[in-house]
Design a protein around this motif. Structure first.
Motif, mmCIF file in Angstrom:
data_model
loop_
_atom_site.group_PDB
_atom_site.id
_atom_site.type_symbol
_atom_site.label_atom_id
_atom_site.label_comp_id
_atom_site.label_asym_id
_atom_site.label_seq_id
_atom_site.Cartn_x
_atom_site.Cartn_y
_atom_site.Cartn_z
ATOM 1 N N SER A 1 1.424 -1.141 0.189
ATOM 2 C CA SER A 1 -0.274 -0.041 -0.338
ATOM 3 C C SER A 1 0.702 1.284 -0.075
ATOM 4 C CB SER A 1 -1.053 -0.080 1.315
ATOM 5 O OG SER A 1 -1.361 -1.202 1.629
ATOM 6 N N ARG B 1 -9.283 -0.964 -4.409
ATOM 7 C CA ARG B 1 -8.254 -0.816 -4.438
ATOM 8 C C ARG B 1 -7.411 0.515 -3.991
ATOM 9 N NH1 ARG B 1 -4.175 -2.092 -7.878
ATOM 10 N NH2 ARG B 1 -4.988 -1.650 -9.855
ATOM 11 N N GLN C 1 -5.423 6.980 -1.951
ATOM 12 C CA GLN C 1 -4.718 5.293 -0.975
ATOM 13 C C GLN C 1 -5.391 4.482 -1.304
ATOM 14 O OE1 GLN C 1 -4.046 5.322 2.451
ATOM 15 N NE2 GLN C 1 -3.549 2.938 1.934
ATOM 16 N N SER D 1 -4.107 0.308 -1.995
ATOM 17 C CA SER D 1 -3.898 -0.393 -1.615
ATOM 18 C C SER D 1 -3.792 -1.913 -2.836
ATOM 19 C CB SER D 1 -4.991 -0.854 -0.846
ATOM 20 O OG SER D 1 -5.022 0.001 0.101
ATOM 21 N N SER D 2 -3.138 -3.168 -2.783
ATOM 22 C CA SER D 2 -3.106 -4.363 -3.359
ATOM 23 C C SER D 2 -2.319 -3.768 -4.674
ATOM 24 C CB SER D 2 -4.539 -5.312 -3.403
ATOM 25 O OG SER D 2 -5.276 -4.747 -2.435
#
Length: 120
Positions: free
Chosen positions: A17, A66, A81, A83-84
């Protein structure tokens, strides 16, 4: 004029992340839509996510679920943000904003870009 200053880019492993930040300053008017674009070498710049002044968000299909875009209007800052993360997310990420000046004319500004590299 509106100046955009980005931060938070860097190297991250797949599945990890990262949070990007973009702070806007210098405006004597109002900042409207803020967005994140990205551009990989040899490819066109593409819209990743956008957020309107009232909070309405849009995402590219490739990042939906994501990435999350948000904004703090009190700080004139937009966040992404991530992520993944996948290697395909590797690109230079650019902050973009539309804004109106004191004459109510529409303008836009770009940040300098921040490199995001997803690699093991």
């Amino acid at each position: 004029q509106v100046q955009l200053v980005e931060s938070g880019g860097g190297l991250v492993q797949p599945g990890g992340s990262l949070r990007l930040s973009c702070a806007a300053s210098g405006s004597k008017g109002n900042i409207n839509t803020m967005a994140w674009y990205r551009q990989a070498p040899g490819k066109q710049r593409e819209l990743v996510a956008s957020i309107a002044s009232r909070g309405t968000t849009n995402y590219a299909d490739s990042v939906k679920g994501r990435f999350t875009i948000s904004r703090d209007n009190a700080k004139n800052t937009v966040y992404l943000q991530m992520s993944s993360l996948k290697p395909e997310d590797t690109a230079v990420y650019y902050c973009h904003s539309t804004w109106t000046d004191v004459l109510e004319l529409l303008h836009d500004s770009w940040g300098q870009g921040t490199q995001v590299t997803v690699s093991s």
